[in-house]
Motif scaffolding. Structure first.
Motif, PDB file in Angstrom:
ATOM      1  N   ALA A  78       0.856  -1.185   0.000  1.00 57.94           N
ATOM      2  CA  ALA A  78       0.000   0.000   0.000  1.00 57.94           C
ATOM      3  C   ALA A  78       0.893   1.236   0.000  1.00 57.94           C
ATOM      4  O   ALA A  78       1.786   1.360   0.838  1.00 57.94           O
ATOM      5  N   ILE A  79       0.650   2.140  -0.960  1.00 57.34           N
ATOM      6  CA  ILE A  79       1.505   3.321  -1.105  1.00 57.34           C
ATOM      7  C   ILE A  79       0.773   4.629  -0.804  1.00 57.34           C
ATOM      8  O   ILE A  79       1.390   5.683  -0.795  1.00 57.34           O
ATOM      9  N   GLY A  80      -0.545   4.571  -0.570  1.00 59.42           N
ATOM     10  CA  GLY A  80      -1.302   5.783  -0.284  1.00 59.42           C
ATOM     11  C   GLY A  80      -2.782   5.573  -0.480  1.00 59.42           C
ATOM     12  O   GLY A  80      -3.271   4.445  -0.426  1.00 59.42           O
ATOM     13  N   ARG A  81      -3.471   6.681  -0.741  1.00 55.71           N
ATOM     14  CA  ARG A  81      -4.910   6.595  -0.965  1.00 55.71           C
ATOM     15  C   ARG A  81      -5.389   7.715  -1.867  1.00 55.71           C
ATOM     16  O   ARG A  81      -4.717   8.740  -2.017  1.00 55.71           O
ATOM     17  N   VAL A  82      -6.550   7.501  -2.470  1.00 59.70           N
ATOM     18  CA  VAL A  82      -7.238   8.515  -3.270  1.00 59.70           C
ATOM     19  C   VAL A  82      -8.674   8.598  -2.770  1.00 59.70           C
ATOM     20  O   VAL A  82      -9.213   7.624  -2.246  1.00 59.70           O
ATOM     21  N   GLU A  83      -9.264   9.769  -2.944  1.00 60.52           N
ATOM     22  CA  GLU A  83     -10.646   9.927  -2.501  1.00 60.52           C
ATOM     23  C   GLU A  83     -11.354  10.961  -3.345  1.00 60.52           C
ATOM     24  O   GLU A  83     -10.723  11.835  -3.953  1.00 60.52           O
ATOM     25  N   ALA A  84     -12.671  10.821  -3.381  1.00 57.61           N
ATOM     26  CA  ALA A  84     -13.524  11.814  -4.024  1.00 57.61           C
ATOM     27  C   ALA A  84     -14.779  11.963  -3.176  1.00 57.61           C
ATOM     28  O   ALA A  84     -15.313  10.974  -2.677  1.00 57.61           O
ATOM     29  N   THR A  85     -15.203  13.196  -3.010  1.00 56.75           N
ATOM     30  CA  THR A  85     -16.505  13.472  -2.425  1.00 56.75           C
ATOM     31  C   THR A  85     -17.383  13.901  -3.584  1.00 56.75           C
ATOM     32  O   THR A  85     -17.119  14.917  -4.227  1.00 56.75           O
ATOM     33  N   VAL A  86     -18.382  13.084  -3.879  1.00 59.07           N
ATOM     34  CA  VAL A  86     -19.276  13.343  -5.005  1.00 59.07           C
ATOM     35  C   VAL A  86     -20.516  14.050  -4.474  1.00 59.07           C
ATOM     36  O   VAL A  86     -21.177  13.561  -3.549  1.00 59.07           O
ATOM     37  N   ILE A  87     -20.796  15.206  -5.056  1.00 53.47           N
ATOM     38  CA  ILE A  87     -21.980  15.997  -4.713  1.00 53.47           C
ATOM     39  C   ILE A  87     -22.641  16.368  -6.026  1.00 53.47           C
ATOM     40  O   ILE A  87     -22.085  17.140  -6.811  1.00 53.47           O
ATOM     41  N   GLU A  88     -23.800  15.772  -6.260  1.00 50.24           N
ATOM     42  CA  GLU A  88     -24.538  15.959  -7.504  1.00 50.24           C
ATOM     43  C   GLU A  88     -23.653  15.585  -8.693  1.00 50.24           C
ATOM     44  O   GLU A  88     -23.224  14.460  -8.799  1.00 50.24           O
ATOM     45  N   HIS A  89     -23.336  16.532  -9.543  1.00 54.32           N
ATOM     46  CA  HIS A  89     -22.583  16.252 -10.770  1.00 54.32           C
ATOM     47  C   HIS A  89     -21.093  16.589 -10.650  1.00 54.32           C
ATOM     48  O   HIS A  89     -20.371  16.570 -11.631  1.00 54.32           O
ATOM     49  N   ARG A  90     -20.632  16.914  -9.432  1.00 50.31           N
ATOM     50  CA  ARG A  90     -19.228  17.288  -9.283  1.00 50.31           C
ATOM     51  C   ARG A  90     -18.543  16.394  -8.242  1.00 50.31           C
ATOM     52  O   ARG A  90     -19.193  15.823  -7.374  1.00 50.31           O
TER      53      ARG A  90
END
Length: 174
Positions: A78-90
């Motif tokens: 494991a070298i790290g992480r990625v994330e997204a917070t999705v709100i409607e279309h963004r």
């Protein structure tokens, strides 16, 4: 969509990942240009991973949290992480890799995978990212991926924004 890219594998974040990623995500060097230069303690990291695994609370009902551990395919480390917070279309995207994995193309590869994933799974049309001033490497990564800096223009409600952050925008490619 596949949970892998050319060099990387992605696993949904669980609380069980906290111990494995503690040496990377609690390293103060990683936070030199973030969070006032202070990384989380191991207990704070476990709490954060537990919350990310559970998803947003009721008062954030309009959000979807997309959180993945990033692993090197060859070594399975494991070298790290990625994330997204999705709100409607963004989607507001973020990434964090251990210092040993900087400037090797992993950040770009992981960001491209994340963008493709949330675009396909959640019909995202806009990507947003914020960067603490002085984090030139992160700024360069975003510009390389066709983001445009818009820090001095009116912003939508970007939840990850802190006053003074550099803000970047990119339209989804269809």
């Amino acid at each position: 969509m596949s949970l892998e890219s050319q060099q990387l594998i992605y696993e949904r974040v669980t609380r069980n990942h906290a111990k494995e990623l503690e040496p990377i995500l609690c390293d103060p060097k990683v936070y030199e240009h973030m969070d006032d230069g202070i990384g989380p303690t191991s207990d704070e990291l476990l709490k954060a991973f537990t919350l990310r695994e559970q998803g947003p609370s009721a008062h954030r009902h309009n959000e979807t949290w997309v959180d993945y551990i990033v692993r090197d395919k060859a070594s399975q480390i494991a070298i790290g992480r990625v994330e997204a917070t999705v709100i409607e279309h963004r989607a507001e995207v973020a990434y964090i890799l251990g210092t040993a994995y900087w400037r090797q193309g992993y950040g770009s590869e992981a960001l491209v995978w994340l963008q493709d994933f949330v675009q396909e799974q959640y019909s995202v049309r806009e990507f947003w990212a914020t960067v603490t001033p002085g984090n030139e490497a992160s700024k360069h990564l975003l510009l390389k991926q066709s983001y445009v800096e818009i820090s001095n223009k009116p912003l939508p409600k970007v939840t990850s924004y802190d006053d003074g952050d550099w803000v970047f925008f990119r339209r989804a490619f269809w």
